[in-house]
Design a protein around this motif. Structure first.
Motif, PDB file in Angstrom:
ATOM      1  N   SER A   1      -1.580  -2.897   2.369  1.00  0.00           N
ATOM      2  CA  SER A   1      -0.529  -2.479   1.437  1.00  0.00           C
ATOM      3  C   SER A   1       0.790  -2.211   2.164  1.00  0.00           C
ATOM      4  O   SER A   1       1.865  -2.631   1.727  1.00  0.00           O
ATOM      5  N   LYS A  60      -7.375  -1.297   3.445  1.00  0.00           N
ATOM      6  CA  LYS A  60      -6.624  -1.449   2.194  1.00  0.00           C
ATOM      7  C   LYS A  60      -5.229  -0.859   2.321  1.00  0.00           C
ATOM      8  O   LYS A  60      -4.227  -1.473   1.917  1.00  0.00           O
ATOM      9  N   GLU A  61      -5.112   0.323   2.901  1.00  0.00           N
ATOM     10  CA  GLU A  61      -3.801   0.961   3.121  1.00  0.00           C
ATOM     11  C   GLU A  61      -2.962   0.125   4.079  1.00  0.00           C
ATOM     12  O   GLU A  61      -1.752  -0.035   3.910  1.00  0.00           O
TER      13      GLU A  61
END
Length: 243
Positions: A92, A88-89
């Motif tokens: 992003s 997820k990071e």
């Protein structure tokens, strides 16, 4: 009567010269004004381009500072990418990098356009400086030239006015007043020759009897159409007619 008409004819010649010189003198300010207007237009053009150039440079500096900040953020994001903890990071940071890269590319393209615009403005500004300097010189030259020309014209005008006074003083007052009255209303022409029963002032036919009287040269006669004083010029004799 011939002498009076001759004096009127000479007076008319002088009046025509005076009118011509006065026309030139009157036109002098408009000639200088024409150059002055071109010069002022060049200054306006120069100021307009200079203002656009200054504004472009100012905008360029702001955009350049913004671009540097975005590049710094891009480096930070790239550094951040190596230390992400999960998917997820990672996603992003990748989105952030894509957005920053796109924005940096757009800003760089804008800066390139603005740099090209700078070159264009500076080139135009250089031409306007040359034009302005050229018109400054032209304005100075025409002002000096017209000042010298005006002096010559005024000197010539003074001489003609003196000659006019000399001729006018020799003409009977009533005849002179008639000439002046007609001249004032007939484009500065108060006396005209007549030939073949036609007035050369208005090109209208005059009565045959009047034509005969004008040819006799015993009195002052006027055209019934334009009121100009009439005079007759006998045809030049050739060798054949003399025989």
């Amino acid at each position: 009567m011939q002498e009076i008409l001759e004096q009127l004819i000479e007076l008319q010649k002088i009046d025509s010269k005076i009118a011509s010189i006065e026309g030139v003198i009157k036109n002098t300010p408009s000639q200088i004004k024409a150059v002055q207007e071109k010069y002022e237009k060049a200054i306006t053009g120069y100021d307009s381009i200079k203002a656009a150039l200054d504004e472009n440079k100012k905008t360029y500096l702001v955009l350049e500072a913004d671009l540097n900040e975005k590049k710094s953020n891009l480096l930070n994001s790239q550094t951040k990418l190596s230390s992400v903890q999960n998917t997820k990071e990672y996603e992003s940071v990748i989105r952030e990098l894509d957005t920053l890269k796109k924005s940096v590319a757009e800003d760089e393209a804008k800066l390139k356009e603005m740099m090209n615009l700078d070159f264009k403005y500076e080139s135009e500004l250089s031409k306007m400086v040359e034009l302005k300097e050229s018109l400054e010189k032209e304005l100075e030259d025409v002002s000096i030239s017209k000042a010298d020309e005006d002096k010559e014209m005024h000197d010539e005008l003074a001489k003609l006015m003196q000659q006019r006074e000399n001729y006018a003083s020799k003409i009977k007052k009533s005849t002179y007043m008639k000439y002046e009255r007609v001249r004032a209303h007939r484009h500065n022409i108060g006396i005209a020759s007549v030939k073949d029963e036609v007035c050369n002032g208005c090109y209208m036919h005059i009565p045959p009897q009047l034509y005969v009287e004008v040819k006799k040269d015993l009195d002052v006669h006027t055209c019934p159409h334009c009121q100009r004083i009439l005079y007759y010029i006998p045809p030049k004799q050739t060798d054949e007619t003399k025989k």
